[in-house]
Scaffold this motif. Sequence first.
Motif, PDB file in Angstrom:
ATOM      1  N   PHE A   7       1.382  -1.229   0.002  1.00  0.00           N
ATOM      2  CA  PHE A   7      -0.099   0.333  -0.236  1.00  0.00           C
ATOM      3  C   PHE A   7       0.847   1.207   0.301  1.00  0.00           C
ATOM      4  O   PHE A   7       1.230   1.558   0.826  1.00  0.00           O
ATOM      5  CB  PHE A   7      -1.102   0.610   1.277  1.00  0.00           C
ATOM      6  CG  PHE A   7      -1.576  -1.199   1.874  1.00  0.00           C
ATOM      7  CD1 PHE A   7      -3.007  -0.852   0.453  1.00  0.00           C
ATOM      8  CD2 PHE A   7      -2.160  -2.227   2.659  1.00  0.00           C
ATOM      9  CE1 PHE A   7      -4.015  -2.395   0.310  1.00  0.00           C
ATOM     10  CE2 PHE A   7      -2.241  -3.013   2.678  1.00  0.00           C
ATOM     11  CZ  PHE A   7      -3.410  -3.283   1.244  1.00  0.00           C
ATOM     12  N   LEU A  20      -8.030   7.225  -0.623  1.00  0.00           N
ATOM     13  CA  LEU A  20      -8.167   6.068  -1.290  1.00  0.00           C
ATOM     14  C   LEU A  20      -8.752   4.582   0.043  1.00  0.00           C
ATOM     15  O   LEU A  20      -8.957   3.068  -0.736  1.00  0.00           O
ATOM     16  CB  LEU A  20      -6.525   5.280  -0.570  1.00  0.00           C
ATOM     17  CG  LEU A  20      -5.423   6.307  -1.525  1.00  0.00           C
ATOM     18  CD1 LEU A  20      -3.817   6.079  -0.891  1.00  0.00           C
ATOM     19  CD2 LEU A  20      -5.517   6.187  -3.455  1.00  0.00           C
ATOM     20  N   ALA A  57      -5.196   2.903   1.141  1.00  0.00           N
ATOM     21  CA  ALA A  57      -6.876   1.700   1.130  1.00  0.00           C
ATOM     22  C   ALA A  57      -6.906   1.032   2.009  1.00  0.00           C
ATOM     23  O   ALA A  57      -8.275   0.620   2.094  1.00  0.00           O
ATOM     24  CB  ALA A  57      -6.283   1.076  -0.250  1.00  0.00           C
ATOM     25  N   ASP A  58      -6.434   0.203   2.974  1.00  0.00           N
ATOM     26  CA  ASP A  58      -5.904   0.176   3.994  1.00  0.00           C
ATOM     27  C   ASP A  58      -7.255  -0.049   5.149  1.00  0.00           C
ATOM     28  O   ASP A  58      -6.852  -0.283   6.054  1.00  0.00           O
ATOM     29  CB  ASP A  58      -4.693  -1.239   4.576  1.00  0.00           C
ATOM     30  CG  ASP A  58      -5.315  -2.717   4.884  1.00  0.00           C
ATOM     31  OD1 ASP A  58      -6.485  -2.751   4.511  1.00  0.00           O
ATOM     32  OD2 ASP A  58      -4.103  -2.928   5.618  1.00  0.00           O
ATOM     33  N   THR A 117      -9.562   0.752   7.064  1.00  0.00           N
ATOM     34  CA  THR A 117     -11.022   0.239   6.982  1.00  0.00           C
ATOM     35  C   THR A 117     -11.529   0.291   8.531  1.00  0.00           C
ATOM     36  O   THR A 117     -10.143  -0.277   9.048  1.00  0.00           O
ATOM     37  CB  THR A 117     -11.205  -0.220   5.703  1.00  0.00           C
ATOM     38  OG1 THR A 117     -10.291  -1.630   6.523  1.00  0.00           O
ATOM     39  CG2 THR A 117     -10.736  -0.194   4.233  1.00  0.00           C
TER      40      THR A 117
END
Lengths: 442, 442
Positions: free
Chosen positions: A195, A275, A412-413, A415
């Motif tokens: 990432f 992201l 993007a991770d 979350t």
Amino acid sequence: MRITLSLLVLTMMNSVFADTMLDTAKQLREDALQSNLAWDIVESLTTEVGPRLAGTVADEQAVAWAQAMLKDAGFDRVWLEPVKFPVWLRHHEKARVVSPYPQPLHISALGYSGSTDGELTAEIVAFAGLAELKSASATEVEGKIVFINQSTDRSIDGSGYGKAVPVRYAGGKLAKEKGAVAVLIRSVGTDSHRFPHTGSSLRQDMPLPAAALSAPDADQLVRMLARKTPITIALDIDVETNAGGQSYNVIGQIDGREKPSEVILVSGHLDSWDLGTGAIDDGAGVAITTAAAQLIGALPQRPRRSVRVVLFANEEQGIWGGKAYAKAHHEELDQHYYASESDFGAGLVWQFDVADEVFLDLAMPLLKPLGIKRGVAASGGGPDIKPLMDMGVSVFRLKQNGLDYFDYHHTADDTLDKINPESLRQNVAAWAVVTYLLAERK
Amino acid sequence: MRITLSLLVLTMMNSVFADTMLDTAKQLREDALQSNLAWDIVESLTTEVGPRLAGTVADEQAVAWAQAMLKDAGFDRVWLEPVKFPVWLRHHEKARVVSPYPQPLHISALGYSGSTDGELTAEIVAFAGLAELKSASATEVEGKIVFINQSTDRSIDGSGYGKAVPVRYAGGKLAKEKGAVAVLIRSVGTDSHRFPHTGSSLRQDMPLPAAALSAPDADQLVRMLARKTPITIALDIDVETNAGGQSYNVIGQIDGREKPSEVILVSGHLDSWDLGTGAIDDGAGVAITTAAAQLIGALPQRPRRSVRVVLFANEEQGIWGGKAYAKAHHEELDQHYYASESDFGAGLVWQFDVADEVFLDLAMPLLKPLGIKRGVAASGGGPDIKPLMDMGVSVFRLKQNGLDYFDYHHTADDTLDKINPESLRQNVAAWAVVTYLLAERK
């Protein structure tokens, strides 16, 4: 005799009152440790809105979401304050090694990066950090893609990030001055996953294309460079920056019963990078501080002072919301009793910092059972609080364990699964106790 | 008397010989534990070639790399054997929630997936697994995107993967039969990172567009579905499958000194998926088995039997290399003394399985110091070995700890940093001992 009696009554009353305050704070703490309020807030924000880059349609949706959420949460007043900034938008970014070992690389354009206008192919020249780039001659750098391989140390308090992040801010500007055509930095992050970590670079006129490589991709370039052959890379970065962006600081207040104009400001920032879904950065902070205030708002009576939750706009691209707030409220800053922001994920709070020994004496017995240590004077109150602190507002900080924060930060991770619900509850308990005691103390 | 003396001499010679063999095996083990051979091989393959999807230019480069590498490693013979297969190529894949919560999703098209021909927008219908999809009526599924949310259990031996992977193979075919327009599966993987896991699906005529969602994205859909509103998704998958693909099994052999036609076949597969650099899948297996054979080849004398390293072509899309090898060599399979493949990353070997108690008695004293337990009859010898095993070739297996293997398997995150050099050396030591003893024993 009358004076003595009066003093005695006063002392007793104070004592009764203090006990009530401490009992209430304790009850708030226990309620917070059982509460799903914060989880429900961050679950709703990350699921229903998701990524919310400042100035985009998703950011508008986040503002509408926040306004509705604060109203539902029972705040006495909910309002918006406009924040203006240039809108930076990512369209796409691609990178590949052209020769001698053709293969794709994982990159993420940095905020306020320029575009390459199609594919830009050039040799790379590597530097260990900003200092090495500074001391390089222009002939080494001219016409090349500068690659800065500064790594980020893992640390509980984010100090490793603090040391590494100047590369992200200033790398592009310095590379441009030396005649480079683009800059690639090793991600300012502590993970070894594929990432790339985005984040803002310095705003400039005609900025270079600037992007972060994931750590495994930076390592890959290092291995290629060790083979002592020139490495040619093709970059295709398409982004844009437009004037005239707007968003809102979304504000909810629980009005104080005695000194409503005196404010305890607690906050997170509503925007996120594009992201991930902005769970740890900063859905967690939004949720923690809102839930703490909501629990205070649910008490049988309002606290002495007002509790104001500010969900700041566009922190990510330059603390635009924090600066706008300080500007808009600069005449009332003497009425801001204390301010702080939660913007470091949902890791456990381990230390409470404030430059008020009397308040530490008051709060610590309630915080200690949460595993929180007595701290020192707060060196800051969070990014959006810096403009207020610079203008003299007192700050506190509930220091969180950030050992894994920079594994996910700006990727993007970021979350919802990265948030531990138990740890989130501990945060709410700490914020509820401190915020309530500040609002209620004499 | 003469007979007795002869027997005594023979026994002594055997004993001397056996001691020599065991001493040599022990020395091999110790040398392997100090050796960087395997690391250098996997470092070179993943850096200089990188991703190498079967049938692509990168795959051709991998074949050339492997041929040169085996020649440099001192094998007596190095040759190529052609393998033919349909070439599947990924161009791009995108997914987004259209309504009610617009946001991007991270997906990866599955091998032999079809394309969407632009953006395909449809409502999703969710199932917990294949059984639930099987029992669904066509009216539930028709015109929709099927989402199968089967999770993968973490297990040391990959059994969790074995249970989950039928969804990837068969989900598309079953969804198509029920009238679905596309299929999305939860990644067959054990991590909670934003990496979708690719992998092959069943080859079909006119296959549905089929893709894997990362685990956090699958969880996101589950949260949206819990809100009981229809979820519409847009998919844009552009892939192609063409006949006429070709690659090569790359083979190196150390010729046996007494029985050169008797072969111990040790192997990995040379191809990888296109997303990562194929470090754990299967650069590690290539490196472990090549390094083990190379150490045997560096001994003062050749072992009794031949040691053959086979670096299989296109394992990923259907064991094409393994099948081609079995077909090409089907008349010599009685000369294949034993066969095995290393295709489970670089985790520590913890058990040695073989259906030969005498050999276990011989090998275990040498393997035990490596932390390896005595096992049972091997249930398989690795994916490319299955065709040989089905045709009667004996197999062994050095079982590896695969607890984290399916965190990275078939993702962009399968990169060199996921390999522990110490663990890699332990693997080489185990393979060197077992391969040498099988090649040398009477």
